[in-house]
Scaffold this motif. Structure first.
Motif, PDB file in Angstrom:
ATOM      1  N   GLN A   2       0.811  -1.212   0.000  1.00  0.00           N
ATOM      2  CA  GLN A   2       0.000   0.000   0.000  1.00  0.00           C
ATOM      3  C   GLN A   2       0.842   1.258   0.000  1.00  0.00           C
ATOM      4  O   GLN A   2       0.385   2.316  -0.419  1.00  0.00           O
ATOM      5  CB  GLN A   2      -0.918   0.014   1.226  1.00  0.00           C
ATOM      6  N   ASP A   3       2.083   1.186   0.499  1.00  0.00           N
ATOM      7  CA  ASP A   3       2.879   2.394   0.683  1.00  0.00           C
ATOM      8  C   ASP A   3       3.929   2.600  -0.396  1.00  0.00           C
ATOM      9  O   ASP A   3       4.476   3.688  -0.530  1.00  0.00           O
ATOM     10  CB  ASP A   3       3.577   2.363   2.044  1.00  0.00           C
ATOM     11  N   ASN A   4       4.272   1.554  -1.141  1.00  0.00           N
ATOM     12  CA  ASN A   4       5.296   1.691  -2.168  1.00  0.00           C
ATOM     13  C   ASN A   4       4.727   2.404  -3.389  1.00  0.00           C
ATOM     14  O   ASN A   4       3.663   2.047  -3.871  1.00  0.00           O
ATOM     15  CB  ASN A   4       5.832   0.316  -2.598  1.00  0.00           C
ATOM     16  N   VAL A   5       5.440   3.402  -3.890  1.00  0.00           N
ATOM     17  CA  VAL A   5       4.989   4.084  -5.095  1.00  0.00           C
ATOM     18  C   VAL A   5       5.975   3.900  -6.237  1.00  0.00           C
ATOM     19  O   VAL A   5       5.732   4.323  -7.344  1.00  0.00           O
ATOM     20  CB  VAL A   5       4.778   5.592  -4.834  1.00  0.00           C
ATOM     21  N   ILE A   6       7.079   3.262  -5.958  1.00  0.00           N
ATOM     22  CA  ILE A   6       8.049   3.016  -7.010  1.00  0.00           C
ATOM     23  C   ILE A   6       8.886   1.795  -6.636  1.00  0.00           C
ATOM     24  O   ILE A   6       9.208   1.581  -5.471  1.00  0.00           O
ATOM     25  CB  ILE A   6       8.954   4.250  -7.228  1.00  0.00           C
ATOM     26  N   GLY A   7       9.178   0.972  -7.612  1.00  0.00           N
ATOM     27  CA  GLY A   7       9.952  -0.235  -7.363  1.00  0.00           C
ATOM     28  C   GLY A   7      10.872  -0.524  -8.524  1.00  0.00           C
ATOM     29  O   GLY A   7      11.317   0.380  -9.228  1.00  0.00           O
ATOM     30  N   GLY A   8      11.138  -1.804  -8.752  1.00  0.00           N
ATOM     31  CA  GLY A   8      12.108  -2.176  -9.772  1.00  0.00           C
ATOM     32  C   GLY A   8      11.527  -2.488 -11.131  1.00  0.00           C
ATOM     33  O   GLY A   8      12.277  -2.707 -12.089  1.00  0.00           O
TER      34      GLY A   8
ATOM     35  N   VAL B 210       9.500  -3.062 -24.352  1.00  0.00           N
ATOM     36  CA  VAL B 210      10.328  -3.730 -23.355  1.00  0.00           C
ATOM     37  C   VAL B 210       9.649  -3.678 -21.999  1.00  0.00           C
ATOM     38  O   VAL B 210       9.014  -2.689 -21.631  1.00  0.00           O
ATOM     39  CB  VAL B 210      11.742  -3.087 -23.287  1.00  0.00           C
ATOM     40  N   VAL B 211       9.764  -4.781 -21.262  1.00  0.00           N
ATOM     41  CA  VAL B 211       9.347  -4.855 -19.855  1.00  0.00           C
ATOM     42  C   VAL B 211      10.493  -5.482 -19.090  1.00  0.00           C
ATOM     43  O   VAL B 211      11.072  -6.486 -19.529  1.00  0.00           O
ATOM     44  CB  VAL B 211       8.070  -5.701 -19.685  1.00  0.00           C
ATOM     45  N   GLY B 212      10.861  -4.879 -17.960  1.00  0.00           N
ATOM     46  CA  GLY B 212      11.962  -5.396 -17.159  1.00  0.00           C
ATOM     47  C   GLY B 212      11.645  -5.362 -15.685  1.00  0.00           C
ATOM     48  O   GLY B 212      10.665  -4.745 -15.247  1.00  0.00           O
ATOM     49  N   ASP B 213      12.496  -6.026 -14.908  1.00  0.00           N
ATOM     50  CA  ASP B 213      12.262  -6.129 -13.467  1.00  0.00           C
ATOM     51  C   ASP B 213      13.606  -6.216 -12.755  1.00  0.00           C
ATOM     52  O   ASP B 213      14.300  -7.226 -12.849  1.00  0.00           O
ATOM     53  CB  ASP B 213      11.414  -7.374 -13.177  1.00  0.00           C
ATOM     54  N   ALA B 214      13.978  -5.120 -12.066  1.00  0.00           N
ATOM     55  CA  ALA B 214      15.147  -5.146 -11.195  1.00  0.00           C
ATOM     56  C   ALA B 214      14.713  -5.702  -9.846  1.00  0.00           C
ATOM     57  O   ALA B 214      13.643  -5.373  -9.337  1.00  0.00           O
ATOM     58  CB  ALA B 214      15.727  -3.735 -11.038  1.00  0.00           C
ATOM     59  N   MET B 215      15.528  -6.532  -9.244  1.00  0.00           N
ATOM     60  CA  MET B 215      15.140  -7.241  -8.028  1.00  0.00           C
ATOM     61  C   MET B 215      14.854  -6.274  -6.891  1.00  0.00           C
ATOM     62  O   MET B 215      15.502  -5.243  -6.740  1.00  0.00           O
ATOM     63  CB  MET B 215      16.251  -8.209  -7.616  1.00  0.00           C
ATOM     64  N   GLY B 216      13.848  -6.638  -6.064  1.00  0.00           N
ATOM     65  CA  GLY B 216      13.574  -5.888  -4.855  1.00  0.00           C
ATOM     66  C   GLY B 216      12.582  -4.761  -5.063  1.00  0.00           C
ATOM     67  O   GLY B 216      11.952  -4.623  -6.108  1.00  0.00           O
ATOM     68  N   HIS B 217      12.458  -3.937  -3.999  1.00  0.00           N
ATOM     69  CA  HIS B 217      11.548  -2.796  -4.008  1.00  0.00           C
ATOM     70  C   HIS B 217      12.268  -1.601  -3.402  1.00  0.00           C
ATOM     71  O   HIS B 217      13.306  -1.722  -2.782  1.00  0.00           O
ATOM     72  CB  HIS B 217      10.279  -3.097  -3.187  1.00  0.00           C
TER      73      HIS B 217
ATOM     74  N   ARG C 251      -6.877 -16.269  -6.067  1.00  0.00           N
ATOM     75  CA  ARG C 251      -7.635 -15.929  -4.868  1.00  0.00           C
ATOM     76  C   ARG C 251      -7.777 -14.423  -4.770  1.00  0.00           C
ATOM     77  O   ARG C 251      -6.931 -13.677  -5.247  1.00  0.00           O
ATOM     78  CB  ARG C 251      -6.925 -16.458  -3.609  1.00  0.00           C
ATOM     79  N   ALA C 252      -8.847 -13.998  -4.114  1.00  0.00           N
ATOM     80  CA  ALA C 252      -9.065 -12.563  -3.926  1.00  0.00           C
ATOM     81  C   ALA C 252      -7.959 -11.989  -3.058  1.00  0.00           C
ATOM     82  O   ALA C 252      -7.519 -12.600  -2.088  1.00  0.00           O
ATOM     83  CB  ALA C 252     -10.427 -12.320  -3.275  1.00  0.00           C
ATOM     84  N   THR C 253      -7.493 -10.816  -3.424  1.00  0.00           N
ATOM     85  CA  THR C 253      -6.438 -10.170  -2.645  1.00  0.00           C
ATOM     86  C   THR C 253      -6.627  -8.669  -2.697  1.00  0.00           C
ATOM     87  O   THR C 253      -7.089  -8.131  -3.688  1.00  0.00           O
ATOM     88  CB  THR C 253      -5.038 -10.537  -3.199  1.00  0.00           C
ATOM     89  N   THR C 254      -6.290  -8.011  -1.600  1.00  0.00           N
ATOM     90  CA  THR C 254      -6.395  -6.550  -1.554  1.00  0.00           C
ATOM     91  C   THR C 254      -5.045  -5.886  -1.725  1.00  0.00           C
ATOM     92  O   THR C 254      -4.968  -4.675  -1.842  1.00  0.00           O
ATOM     93  CB  THR C 254      -7.007  -6.109  -0.211  1.00  0.00           C
ATOM     94  N   GLU C 255      -3.988  -6.676  -1.730  1.00  0.00           N
ATOM     95  CA  GLU C 255      -2.652  -6.095  -1.775  1.00  0.00           C
ATOM     96  C   GLU C 255      -1.717  -7.023  -2.544  1.00  0.00           C
ATOM     97  O   GLU C 255      -1.675  -8.232  -2.295  1.00  0.00           O
ATOM     98  CB  GLU C 255      -2.149  -5.891  -0.347  1.00  0.00           C
ATOM     99  N   ALA C 256      -0.968  -6.487  -3.478  1.00  0.00           N
ATOM    100  CA  ALA C 256      -0.071  -7.299  -4.289  1.00  0.00           C
ATOM    101  C   ALA C 256       1.201  -7.616  -3.527  1.00  0.00           C
ATOM    102  O   ALA C 256       1.719  -6.797  -2.767  1.00  0.00           O
ATOM    103  CB  ALA C 256       0.263  -6.561  -5.580  1.00  0.00           C
ATOM    104  N   ASP C 257       1.735  -8.851  -3.714  1.00  0.00           N
ATOM    105  CA  ASP C 257       2.998  -9.239  -3.094  1.00  0.00           C
ATOM    106  C   ASP C 257       4.182  -8.630  -3.823  1.00  0.00           C
ATOM    107  O   ASP C 257       5.259  -8.477  -3.245  1.00  0.00           O
ATOM    108  CB  ASP C 257       3.132 -10.774  -3.092  1.00  0.00           C
ATOM    109  N   ASP C 258       4.009  -8.321  -5.090  1.00  0.00           N
ATOM    110  CA  ASP C 258       5.103  -7.804  -5.907  1.00  0.00           C
ATOM    111  C   ASP C 258       4.543  -6.762  -6.872  1.00  0.00           C
ATOM    112  O   ASP C 258       3.334  -6.719  -7.120  1.00  0.00           O
ATOM    113  CB  ASP C 258       5.749  -8.965  -6.692  1.00  0.00           C
ATOM    114  N   ASP C 259       5.432  -5.928  -7.395  1.00  0.00           N
ATOM    115  CA  ASP C 259       4.994  -4.964  -8.398  1.00  0.00           C
ATOM    116  C   ASP C 259       4.354  -5.705  -9.571  1.00  0.00           C
ATOM    117  O   ASP C 259       4.796  -6.799  -9.952  1.00  0.00           O
ATOM    118  CB  ASP C 259       6.191  -4.158  -8.920  1.00  0.00           C
TER     119      ASP C 259
END
Length: 421
Positions: A205-211, A227-234, A400-408
């Motif tokens: 809920q609080d992250n506004v930018i990640g990898g 292009v789509v990419g993913d740097a590890m972590g948040h 499953r229903a979820t209110t919050e994502a585990d990852d970007d």
């Protein structure tokens, strides 16, 4: 929120009316030298409570968020300049005139004008004035005492710490949002033989930018790179790595080199970039003249394609490729020739991987969701692709229903249309 807590703690129990003001220069973080005795101060009304009424009841007369100018001779300016609490027998002339102009004949304003005791407590943080608290009592109550003023000073000191923390958080949030907005391409883009839409949702809920990152780059000869990419972590570290990788892709694409060579050079860049090792990436080049789509992956989940009528299937890559930054430098392209209109979906692993679901199951669920969303959408409408993107972002990798994502969660959806020149 802190300002509201302060005024609710003060009114109506301690006083009849309470308000909190913060200096505009402090809110704007202006670092210029401030005069010891300025001719006036500018302060923003942060919160207000009069009696048991909520601030919203007074919004038309004394709106929260309004910026006011207080001349040097007012007790507000004196409190800020001297750092000393001001105790008065009633509201000052400047305030009285302002209240009369704001609500002539208003019963509530008349009650404020009859205040028999007026208390102004400066808010100070690390030796600097940042605002003040104003309290009033009517003639039917005892005037403020010096002991009561000390109690408000103590409350103001604690409030200052919370206000400073809130300001710092808001500053970091604005910075992160500005970075994110500057990095994302415009939505609903149209290119020769291609329409593109995309979406992003941060983890938690609080992250506004990640990898996670994505981009759309027009190239010479009616070609388009995606292009789509993913740097590890948040968080900030991953964001910095993401920014550098995205910039590197843009620079390399401008050299007009083939996709496999571009990915090899990006691998070299990642190996010398802190935090970029083990980043994944999927680079795609659509050639509208040749009707070909070239894919090069670096350890990233495979794209999905969906022809007329479906179903959506994974692109069978010649090689998944190793993540970036490992120094392999060898990436193999996969080339598909498209003769019919085709939907292409690039995405990050946050859409297909979770703690409770296998990534292959997640990809299958995403393919089914793409089928359902695109079958229901009127593809001729300009908002069709963005609508499908929103549906896919709302889905859960585990089903499953979820209110919050585990990852970007990041995706890029393109409609490739061969034959339109």
């Amino acid at each position: 929120m802190t300002g509201r807590h302060v005024v609710h703690a003060l009114a109506p129990g301690f006083c009849d009316a309470a308000s909190v003001y913060l200096l505009q220069r402090w809110l704007l973080e202006e670092q210029g030298r401030v005069m010891a005795d300025p001719p006036q101060i500018e302060a923003r009304r942060l919160a207000l409570r009069i009696g048991a009424d909520t601030a919203e009841d007074w919004e038309h007369l004394l709106p929260v968020g309004e910026v006011l100018v207080f001349p040097r001779e007012t007790p507000y300016a004196r409190a800020v300049a001297t750092g000393q609490t001001q105790l008065l027998d009633g509201v000052d002339r400047h305030t009285a005139d302002r209240l009369r102009r704001a609500g002539p004949g208003d019963a509530g304003v008349d009650a404020l004008l009859r205040s028999a005791s007026f208390l102004i407590v400066p808010l100070r943080l690390r030796g600097r004035a940042v605002g003040f608290v104003a309290c009033t009592r009517g003639p039917d109550r005892e005037p403020f005492t010096r002991g009561e003023a000390v109690a408000v000073e103590s409350l103001g000191g604690r409030a200052c710490v919370a206000l400073d923390n809130a300001r710092r958080y808001e500053r970091e949030r604005r910075t992160a949002l500005a970075i994110r907005r500057s990095l994302l391409p415009d939505t609903g883009q149209a290119f020769p033989s291609c329409r593109v839409a995309h979406g992003y949702r941060p983890a938690g809920q609080d992250n506004v930018i990640g990898g996670d990152w994505y981009d759309v780059l027009p190239r010479a000869g009616r070609r388009l790179a995606m292009v789509v990419g993913d740097a590890m972590g948040h968080g900030p570290e991953s964001a910095v790595a993401m920014i550098q990788l995205r910039t590197a892709v843009r620079t390399l694409a401008a050299l007009d080199i083939d996709p496999a060579e571009l990915m090899g050079r990006l691998d070299t860049v990642a190996s010398d970039t802190p935090g970029a090792s083990f980043a994944t990436c999927m680079y795609v080049e659509w050639d509208a003249n040749l009707h070909t789509c070239t894919f090069v992956g670096a350890g990233h989940p495979p794209p999905l394609i969906r022809g007329p009528g479906g179903p959506a299937v994974r692109v069978a890559l010649a090689s998944a490729g190793l993540p970036l930054g490992l120094g392999s430098g060898r990436y193999e392209p996969t080339v598909l020739r498209l003769s019919e209109p085709t939907l292409l979906l690039l995405y990050s692993d946050g859409l297909v991987e979770s703690r409770t679901a296998d990534i292959d199951q997640g990809i299958s669920r995403l393919a089914h969701a793409l089928d359902a969303g695109s079958a229901a959408a009127d593809t001729d409408r300009p908002d069709a692709l963005p609508s499908v993107c929103r549906q896919l972002l709302d889905g859960s990798p585990s089903g499953r229903a979820t209110t919050e994502a585990d990852d970007d969660r990041t995706l890029l959806l393109a409609e490739l249309t061969p034959g339109k020149n």
